[in-house]
Design a protein around this motif. Structure first.
Motif, PDB file in Angstrom:
ATOM      1  N   LEU A   2       1.340  -1.240  -0.255  1.00  0.00           N
ATOM      2  CA  LEU A   2      -0.160   0.171   0.236  1.00  0.00           C
ATOM      3  C   LEU A   2       1.233   1.096  -0.262  1.00  0.00           C
ATOM      4  O   LEU A   2       1.737   1.550   0.619  1.00  0.00           O
ATOM      5  CB  LEU A   2      -1.067   0.154   1.478  1.00  0.00           C
ATOM      6  N   GLN A   3      -0.026   2.096  -0.896  1.00  0.00           N
ATOM      7  CA  GLN A   3       1.669   3.452  -0.709  1.00  0.00           C
ATOM      8  C   GLN A   3       0.474   4.527  -1.533  1.00  0.00           C
ATOM      9  O   GLN A   3      -0.766   4.409  -2.345  1.00  0.00           O
ATOM     10  CB  GLN A   3       2.961   3.407  -2.399  1.00  0.00           C
ATOM     11  N   LEU A   4       0.460   5.443  -0.889  1.00  0.00           N
ATOM     12  CA  LEU A   4      -0.137   6.784  -1.172  1.00  0.00           C
ATOM     13  C   LEU A   4       1.209   7.816  -1.369  1.00  0.00           C
ATOM     14  O   LEU A   4       2.295   8.009  -0.656  1.00  0.00           O
ATOM     15  CB  LEU A   4      -0.954   7.643   0.119  1.00  0.00           C
ATOM     16  N   VAL A   5       1.053   8.823  -2.741  1.00  0.00           N
ATOM     17  CA  VAL A   5       1.792   9.445  -3.318  1.00  0.00           C
ATOM     18  C   VAL A   5       1.692  10.959  -3.820  1.00  0.00           C
ATOM     19  O   VAL A   5       0.333  10.629  -4.948  1.00  0.00           O
ATOM     20  CB  VAL A   5       3.338   8.944  -4.443  1.00  0.00           C
ATOM     21  N   SER A  21      -2.950  16.067  -5.763  1.00  0.00           N
ATOM     22  CA  SER A  21      -2.513  15.098  -6.578  1.00  0.00           C
ATOM     23  C   SER A  21      -2.564  13.662  -5.037  1.00  0.00           C
ATOM     24  O   SER A  21      -1.498  13.528  -4.601  1.00  0.00           O
ATOM     25  CB  SER A  21      -2.312  14.143  -7.444  1.00  0.00           C
ATOM     26  N   CYS A  22      -3.748  13.020  -4.783  1.00  0.00           N
ATOM     27  CA  CYS A  22      -3.183  11.665  -3.888  1.00  0.00           C
ATOM     28  C   CYS A  22      -3.035  10.268  -4.755  1.00  0.00           C
ATOM     29  O   CYS A  22      -4.109   9.735  -4.744  1.00  0.00           O
ATOM     30  CB  CYS A  22      -3.356  11.649  -2.954  1.00  0.00           C
ATOM     31  N   ALA A  23      -1.740  10.193  -5.264  1.00  0.00           N
ATOM     32  CA  ALA A  23      -2.044   8.593  -6.036  1.00  0.00           C
ATOM     33  C   ALA A  23      -2.252   7.563  -5.563  1.00  0.00           C
ATOM     34  O   ALA A  23      -0.918   7.331  -4.501  1.00  0.00           O
ATOM     35  CB  ALA A  23      -1.726   8.614  -7.440  1.00  0.00           C
ATOM     36  N   THR A  78      -6.985   7.644  -7.788  1.00  0.00           N
ATOM     37  CA  THR A  78      -6.754   8.973  -7.237  1.00  0.00           C
ATOM     38  C   THR A  78      -7.216   9.869  -6.196  1.00  0.00           C
ATOM     39  O   THR A  78      -9.178   9.779  -6.657  1.00  0.00           O
ATOM     40  CB  THR A  78      -5.824   9.911  -8.860  1.00  0.00           C
ATOM     41  N   VAL A  79      -6.846  10.456  -5.639  1.00  0.00           N
ATOM     42  CA  VAL A  79      -8.237  11.709  -4.638  1.00  0.00           C
ATOM     43  C   VAL A  79      -6.849  12.843  -4.821  1.00  0.00           C
ATOM     44  O   VAL A  79      -6.247  12.917  -4.721  1.00  0.00           O
ATOM     45  CB  VAL A  79      -7.950  11.646  -3.615  1.00  0.00           C
ATOM     46  N   TYR A  80      -7.728  13.853  -5.008  1.00  0.00           N
ATOM     47  CA  TYR A  80      -7.716  15.294  -5.846  1.00  0.00           C
ATOM     48  C   TYR A  80      -8.349  16.317  -4.367  1.00  0.00           C
ATOM     49  O   TYR A  80      -9.127  16.079  -4.016  1.00  0.00           O
ATOM     50  CB  TYR A  80      -7.556  15.905  -6.318  1.00  0.00           C
ATOM     51  N   LEU A  81      -7.754  17.142  -4.186  1.00  0.00           N
ATOM     52  CA  LEU A  81      -7.803  18.023  -3.104  1.00  0.00           C
ATOM     53  C   LEU A  81      -7.902  19.591  -3.857  1.00  0.00           C
ATOM     54  O   LEU A  81      -6.437  20.089  -4.358  1.00  0.00           O
ATOM     55  CB  LEU A  81      -6.213  18.327  -2.195  1.00  0.00           C
ATOM     56  N   HIS A  82      -8.993  20.095  -4.177  1.00  0.00           N
ATOM     57  CA  HIS A  82      -8.710  20.758  -5.034  1.00  0.00           C
ATOM     58  C   HIS A  82      -8.855  22.311  -3.842  1.00  0.00           C
ATOM     59  O   HIS A  82     -10.086  22.853  -3.141  1.00  0.00           O
ATOM     60  CB  HIS A  82      -9.973  21.606  -5.696  1.00  0.00           C
TER      61      HIS A  82
END
Length: 126
Positions: A2-5, A21-23, A78-82
């Motif tokens: 498991l990894q988050l970048v 971005s959180c990939a 991916t999760v984004y923070l706008h």
């Protein structure tokens, strides 16, 4: 594994916008709550925003409500923070994290998150 970048940080002027971005890899991020947190120099880490499994629930800290939004791209895992209307006090290292215990709603409680990314720096300055 498991990894988050995180990525997308940088220098922006006050009033400007950024998209972080959180990939995710090693798991399907849409199946779990993802949270965004930030830590400014000399301060404790604080919660920013979260999005629940499937995106049915989201929550934002009062300091960013109306300025920040969170979204998912399931195809890109991916999760984004706008972030918009950025202020100097938004300057911090931003981290994303995953809560691996499935739950229908999201939480801004840091201790509920199990795995963290390495962070991306956001600087708001003229």
């Amino acid at each position: 594994q498991l990894q988050l970048v995180e990525s997308g940080g940088g220098l922006v002027q006050p009033g400007g916008s950024l998209r972080l971005s959180c990939a995710a890899s090693g798991f399907t991020s849409d199946h779990y709550t993802i949270g965004w947190f930030r830590q400014a120099p000399g301060k404790e880490r604080e919660a920013v925003s979260c999005i629940s499994k499937g995106g049915v629930d989201e929550n934002h800290a009062d300091s960013v409500k109306g300025r920040f939004n969170i979204s998912r791209d399931r195809a890109k895992n991916t999760v984004y923070l706008h972030m918009s209307n950025l202020k100097p006090e938004d300057t911090a290292t931003y981290y994303c994290a995953v809560r691996t215990v499935p739950y229908p709603t999201c939480t801004l409680i840091e201790g509920r998150y199990n795995y963290w990314g390495q962070g991306t720096q956001v600087t708001v300055s003229s």
